[in-house]
Design a protein around this motif. Structure first.
Motif, PDB file in Angstrom:
ATOM      1  N   HIS A  31      -5.352  19.347 -15.351  1.00 36.13           N
ATOM      2  CA  HIS A  31      -5.769  18.049 -14.839  1.00 36.13           C
ATOM      3  C   HIS A  31      -7.277  17.919 -15.002  1.00 36.13           C
ATOM      4  O   HIS A  31      -8.044  18.705 -14.455  1.00 36.13           O
ATOM      5  N   THR A  32      -7.682  16.916 -15.755  1.00 39.31           N
ATOM      6  CA  THR A  32      -9.096  16.659 -15.945  1.00 39.31           C
ATOM      7  C   THR A  32      -9.609  15.772 -14.815  1.00 39.31           C
ATOM      8  O   THR A  32      -8.825  15.132 -14.109  1.00 39.31           O
ATOM      9  N   PRO A  33     -10.929  15.705 -14.635  1.00 38.97           N
ATOM     10  CA  PRO A  33     -11.466  14.782 -13.623  1.00 38.97           C
ATOM     11  C   PRO A  33     -11.057  13.338 -13.883  1.00 38.97           C
ATOM     12  O   PRO A  33     -10.817  12.581 -12.933  1.00 38.97           O
ATOM     13  N   GLU A  34     -10.963  12.957 -15.156  1.00 33.16           N
ATOM     14  CA  GLU A  34     -10.517  11.603 -15.469  1.00 33.16           C
ATOM     15  C   GLU A  34      -9.090  11.380 -15.005  1.00 33.16           C
ATOM     16  O   GLU A  34      -8.744  10.302 -14.508  1.00 33.16           O
ATOM     17  N   GLN A  35      -8.250  12.400 -15.180  1.00 33.39           N
ATOM     18  CA  GLN A  35      -6.871  12.279 -14.724  1.00 33.39           C
ATOM     19  C   GLN A  35      -6.790  12.169 -13.209  1.00 33.39           C
ATOM     20  O   GLN A  35      -5.971  11.418 -12.674  1.00 33.39           O
ATOM     21  N   GLU A  36      -7.596  12.938 -12.526  1.00 36.34           N
ATOM     22  CA  GLU A  36      -7.586  12.870 -11.066  1.00 36.34           C
ATOM     23  C   GLU A  36      -7.966  11.470 -10.596  1.00 36.34           C
ATOM     24  O   GLU A  36      -7.385  10.934  -9.649  1.00 36.34           O
ATOM     25  N   ALA A  37      -8.943  10.862 -11.256  1.00 36.97           N
ATOM     26  CA  ALA A  37      -9.340   9.499 -10.903  1.00 36.97           C
ATOM     27  C   ALA A  37      -8.218   8.512 -11.208  1.00 36.97           C
ATOM     28  O   ALA A  37      -7.936   7.598 -10.418  1.00 36.97           O
ATOM     29  N   THR A  38      -7.552   8.704 -12.353  1.00 33.65           N
ATOM     30  CA  THR A  38      -6.424   7.835 -12.698  1.00 33.65           C
ATOM     31  C   THR A  38      -5.295   8.000 -11.707  1.00 33.65           C
ATOM     32  O   THR A  38      -4.655   7.018 -11.305  1.00 33.65           O
ATOM     33  N   LEU A  39      -5.025   9.239 -11.320  1.00 34.83           N
ATOM     34  CA  LEU A  39      -3.960   9.496 -10.349  1.00 34.83           C
ATOM     35  C   LEU A  39      -4.248   8.810  -9.028  1.00 34.83           C
ATOM     36  O   LEU A  39      -3.352   8.222  -8.409  1.00 34.83           O
ATOM     37  N   LEU A  40      -5.499   8.842  -8.587  1.00 33.15           N
ATOM     38  CA  LEU A  40      -5.861   8.190  -7.335  1.00 33.15           C
ATOM     39  C   LEU A  40      -5.654   6.685  -7.437  1.00 33.15           C
ATOM     40  O   LEU A  40      -5.133   6.047  -6.500  1.00 33.15           O
ATOM     41  N   ARG A  41      -6.037   6.093  -8.560  1.00 32.68           N
ATOM     42  CA  ARG A  41      -5.837   4.651  -8.753  1.00 32.68           C
ATOM     43  C   ARG A  41      -4.349   4.310  -8.767  1.00 32.68           C
ATOM     44  O   ARG A  41      -3.934   3.298  -8.200  1.00 32.68           O
ATOM     45  N   LEU A  42      -3.550   5.147  -9.419  1.00 35.14           N
ATOM     46  CA  LEU A  42      -2.119   4.891  -9.496  1.00 35.14           C
ATOM     47  C   LEU A  42      -1.469   5.000  -8.126  1.00 35.14           C
ATOM     48  O   LEU A  42      -0.666   4.145  -7.729  1.00 35.14           O
ATOM     49  N   GLU A  43      -1.789   6.042  -7.396  1.00 36.30           N
ATOM     50  CA  GLU A  43      -1.210   6.207  -6.061  1.00 36.30           C
ATOM     51  C   GLU A  43      -1.608   5.060  -5.143  1.00 36.30           C
ATOM     52  O   GLU A  43      -0.796   4.589  -4.345  1.00 36.30           O
ATOM     53  N   THR A  44      -2.842   4.596  -5.268  1.00 30.38           N
ATOM     54  CA  THR A  44      -3.286   3.467  -4.456  1.00 30.38           C
ATOM     55  C   THR A  44      -2.534   2.201  -4.836  1.00 30.38           C
ATOM     56  O   THR A  44      -2.077   1.442  -3.963  1.00 30.38           O
ATOM     57  N   ALA A  45      -2.367   1.964  -6.148  1.00 25.61           N
ATOM     58  CA  ALA A  45      -1.650   0.765  -6.598  1.00 25.61           C
ATOM     59  C   ALA A  45      -0.187   0.795  -6.152  1.00 25.61           C
ATOM     60  O   ALA A  45       0.358  -0.216  -5.689  1.00 25.61           O
ATOM     61  N   LEU A  46       0.467   1.966  -6.272  1.00 29.78           N
ATOM     62  CA  LEU A  46       1.858   2.080  -5.829  1.00 29.78           C
ATOM     63  C   LEU A  46       1.971   1.847  -4.325  1.00 29.78           C
ATOM     64  O   LEU A  46       2.915   1.213  -3.845  1.00 29.78           O
ATOM     65  N   ALA A  47       1.019   2.386  -3.580  1.00 28.37           N
ATOM     66  CA  ALA A  47       1.035   2.182  -2.132  1.00 28.37           C
ATOM     67  C   ALA A  47       0.845   0.711  -1.784  1.00 28.37           C
ATOM     68  O   ALA A  47       1.488   0.189  -0.862  1.00 28.37           O
ATOM     69  N   LEU A  48      -0.029   0.019  -2.524  1.00 32.56           N
ATOM     70  CA  LEU A  48      -0.257  -1.400  -2.248  1.00 32.56           C
ATOM     71  C   LEU A  48       0.990  -2.226  -2.553  1.00 32.56           C
ATOM     72  O   LEU A  48       1.332  -3.152  -1.807  1.00 32.56           O
ATOM     73  N   VAL A  49       1.674  -1.908  -3.648  1.00 33.12           N
ATOM     74  CA  VAL A  49       2.917  -2.614  -3.964  1.00 33.12           C
ATOM     75  C   VAL A  49       3.935  -2.403  -2.848  1.00 33.12           C
ATOM     76  O   VAL A  49       4.544  -3.356  -2.339  1.00 33.12           O
ATOM     77  N   GLU A  50       4.115  -1.152  -2.448  1.00 28.15           N
ATOM     78  CA  GLU A  50       5.090  -0.849  -1.392  1.00 28.15           C
ATOM     79  C   GLU A  50       4.667  -1.486  -0.072  1.00 28.15           C
ATOM     80  O   GLU A  50       5.506  -1.999   0.678  1.00 28.15           O
ATOM     81  N   GLY A  51       3.358  -1.452   0.234  1.00 26.46           N
ATOM     82  CA  GLY A  51       2.888  -2.041   1.487  1.00 26.46           C
ATOM     83  C   GLY A  51       3.109  -3.538   1.540  1.00 26.46           C
ATOM     84  O   GLY A  51       3.539  -4.079   2.565  1.00 26.46           O
ATOM     85  N   TRP A  52       2.799  -4.229   0.446  1.00 25.00           N
ATOM     86  CA  TRP A  52       3.000  -5.687   0.407  1.00 25.00           C
ATOM     87  C   TRP A  52       4.477  -6.026   0.553  1.00 25.00           C
ATOM     88  O   TRP A  52       4.852  -6.912   1.330  1.00 25.00           O
ATOM     89  N   VAL A  53       5.327  -5.339  -0.208  1.00 23.20           N
ATOM     90  CA  VAL A  53       6.764  -5.612  -0.138  1.00 23.20           C
ATOM     91  C   VAL A  53       7.299  -5.324   1.264  1.00 23.20           C
ATOM     92  O   VAL A  53       8.091  -6.111   1.806  1.00 23.20           O
ATOM     93  N   THR A  54       6.880  -4.223   1.848  1.00 26.40           N
ATOM     94  CA  THR A  54       7.352  -3.874   3.189  1.00 26.40           C
ATOM     95  C   THR A  54       6.970  -4.931   4.205  1.00 26.40           C
ATOM     96  O   THR A  54       7.785  -5.365   5.028  1.00 26.40           O
ATOM     97  N   GLU A  55       5.715  -5.380   4.148  1.00 26.93           N
ATOM     98  CA  GLU A  55       5.245  -6.357   5.127  1.00 26.93           C
ATOM     99  C   GLU A  55       5.913  -7.714   4.917  1.00 26.93           C
ATOM    100  O   GLU A  55       6.371  -8.344   5.874  1.00 26.93           O
ATOM    101  N   VAL A  56       5.997  -8.157   3.669  1.00 28.81           N
ATOM    102  CA  VAL A  56       6.578  -9.470   3.385  1.00 28.81           C
ATOM    103  C   VAL A  56       8.068  -9.479   3.710  1.00 28.81           C
ATOM    104  O   VAL A  56       8.586 -10.434   4.323  1.00 28.81           O
ATOM    105  N   ALA A  57       8.790  -8.426   3.308  1.00 27.50           N
ATOM    106  CA  ALA A  57      10.231  -8.369   3.568  1.00 27.50           C
ATOM    107  C   ALA A  57      10.518  -8.324   5.062  1.00 27.50           C
ATOM    108  O   ALA A  57      11.442  -8.993   5.553  1.00 27.50           O
ATOM    109  N   ALA A  58       9.723  -7.566   5.792  1.00 29.35           N
ATOM    110  CA  ALA A  58       9.941  -7.493   7.236  1.00 29.35           C
ATOM    111  C   ALA A  58       9.640  -8.835   7.912  1.00 29.35           C
ATOM    112  O   ALA A  58      10.369  -9.264   8.817  1.00 29.35           O
TER     113      ALA A  58
END
Length: 512
Positions: A339-366
């Motif tokens: 894992h390169t530092p660039e990958q770690e940064a990409t992974l953080l962005r991806l995890e944040t984006a996935l969390a935001l998608v799940e968070g929005w869907v969870t809040e709106v659906a509820a």
């Protein structure tokens, strides 16, 4: 069927020999390969030949050779054997049963998706996705989503296969025969059948690419088939899997999930339909989101680096006759993906984006479910825990792609969107998706209450930057306007010609 005479003990011994060889290629997937052979009318024992003889049954061998070559041929010359992935995924999908849907099941599912759209209209300005509402069996889900999984896995499959093939090409002579690796021979196979080069010689690099493609295909198929027994629709994993807008429910999986819950099946179905429809709206009407998520996954996978020096040393130490060592080389088990530092940064962005998608869907659906479904909060918590824990299929893809497609901070993201809704209303909550540069970051997940304060500070900073740029441009324009403009003759009077007649520069002047 085989033409071998009845010899149960000999047949068992021959099958054990075949199993030993195949385990070097497919490991714990060997039983699936043997089962696939039997399902296609192939007797695995025939591969080792007649009892006491050195050659196999010729008619059966031709059939078997065609199957083996098909398994070791990457469909479309890609890094993942999509034919193998498809066959394995379909087998796994129906392993625990995949009954055809009844008309009543299909109608209940599509009706729930239609009702979900009405409920969502009341809580979000994002319009419906606009595609068809589907009720799918597990096999139909596999057929529709497997191409997306193959694309996600392809970058890392390419990196691993190319690195391994490069090292093997350096390690082994190029004129080796079919028995070069010390693998148990397949009597009767023509030269070059398992990856020959010019003249039918054995090409170990090409062989590794083919085997790697087959292994990745089997693993993708296993994971996709397993997922087909776990998901409720086409959006559960948080990454778009369909090429066209649509909403989907899998009634068999919805019913299995509802068994044992306190909530009635109809309520569970409506809640899951809300989540599916909310996902579909987001992926359809936030035009950059799907490409953003897929791009982050591919960027992470393509950034995988393999230390060829370390790999070369480890491959040199492999005993080619050891099935486990060979399988480890094929699947990347003998070396770690760095894992390169660039990958770690990409992974953080991806995890944040996935969390935001799940968070929005969870809040709106509820929010949409609360006026209609009494068990909204228990169902929301059940889904959250299920997504956070993941399943065997998600863990398999974590190995294949090099990351986990799970929103680790979905609870924090849900709290963020709830805060934005309370402070700014639905418009502010949905405005989060206006541009990828405006997406909340880890600081916003850490401190949802400070979201608007940080946005205000960012807006002020941007305003200062815009003002400074405006001053620079205004100064440049002023400097340009103060400079005397000259015509073609060099006169400072740009409004007249040399004779003072006022003839325009664009008009033709008479020659002297």
């Amino acid at each position: 069927m085989s033409n071998l005479p009845d010899d149960p003990e000999g047949a068992e011994e021959r099958e054990r020999m075949l199993r030993s060889m195949l385990e070097g290629f497919f490991g714990d997937r060997t039983d699936e390969v043997l089962a696939q052979m039997r399902a296609q009318g192939i007797d695995p024992a025939a591969l080792a030949g007649m009892p006491g003889a050195g050659t196999p049954d010729p008619a059966t061998m031709q059939h078997v050779l065609a199957q083996v070559q098909r398994m070791l041929s990457a469909s479309g010359d890609g890094p993942v054997n999509t034919d193998v992935a498809h066959d394995i995924a379909r087998q796994v999908a129906v392993a625990e049963g995949d009954p055809s849907l009844t008309g009543g099941q299909a109608k209940a599912a599509t009706d729930a998706l239609g009702v979900a759209e009405l409920w969502l209209d009341a809580v979000t300005d994002l319009p419906p996705a606009g595609g068809r509402a589907h009720a799918w069996s597990r096999s139909e889900w596999v057929e529709a989503t497997l191409p997306a999984w193959n694309r996600l896995v392809a970058p890392v499959a390419t990196s691993v296969a190319d690195a391994l093939a490069t090292v093997l090409r350096d390690q082994l002579p190029g004129d080796l025969g079919d028995d070069a690796l010390g693998m148990p021979g397949l009597a009767g196979l023509p030269a070059g059948a398992l990856g020959g080069g010019l003249g039918g010689g054995f090409d170990p690099a090409q062989m590794m690419r083919r085997l790697g493609s087959a292994v990745f295909g089997m693993q993708v198929g296993q994971a996709a088939g397993t997922l087909s027994r776990e998901v409720f629709g086409a959006t559960d994993v948080g990454v778009p899997l369909l090429s066209e807008p649509a909403t989907v429910l899998l009634p068999t999986n919805v019913t299995a999930f509802a068994d044992g819950l306190d909530a009635p099946l109809e309520e569970v179905r409506h809640f899951l339909a809300l989540r599916e429809a909310a996902h579909a709206r987001l992926f359809t009407h936030v035009p950059w989101l799907a490409a953003h998520l897929h791009g982050l996954v591919e960027q992470y996978a393509r950034g995988i680096t393999i230390d060829l020096d370390v790999l070369e040393q480890q491959v040199r130490d492999i005993d080619p006759s050891d099935p486990e060592a060979l399988r480890g080389a094929l699947t990347g088990g003998v070396f770690g993906l760095q894992h390169t530092p660039e990958q770690e940064a990409t992974l953080l962005r991806l995890e944040t984006a996935l969390a935001l998608v799940e968070g929005w869907v969870t809040e709106v659906a509820a929010t949409a479910a609360l006026p209609h479904l009494p068990h909204t909060y228990p169902l929301r918590e059940m889904i959250r825990r299920r997504r956070a824990a993941g399943g065997p299929a998600e863990h398999t893809f974590a190995t294949l792609v090099g990351l986990e497609l799970r929103p680790r901070r979905s609870r924090d993201a849900t709290a963020l969107f709830a805060h934005v809704l309370a402070e700014g209303g639905p418009e502010a909550r949905d405005a989060v998706w206006e541009h990828p540069d405006l997406l909340p970051g880890t600081a916003d997940l850490d401190d949802p209450a400070g979201y608007f304060t940080r946005r205000k500070e960012q807006a002020e900073e941007q305003s200062d930057v815009d003002a400074a740029l405006a001053q620079i441009f205004d100064a440049a324009d002023q400097a340009g306007s103060d400079r005397p403009r000259t015509d073609e003759t060099g006169s400072g009077d740009a409004g007249s010609d040399d004779t003072g007649t006022g003839t325009s520069d664009d008009e033709e002047r008479p020659s002297s």
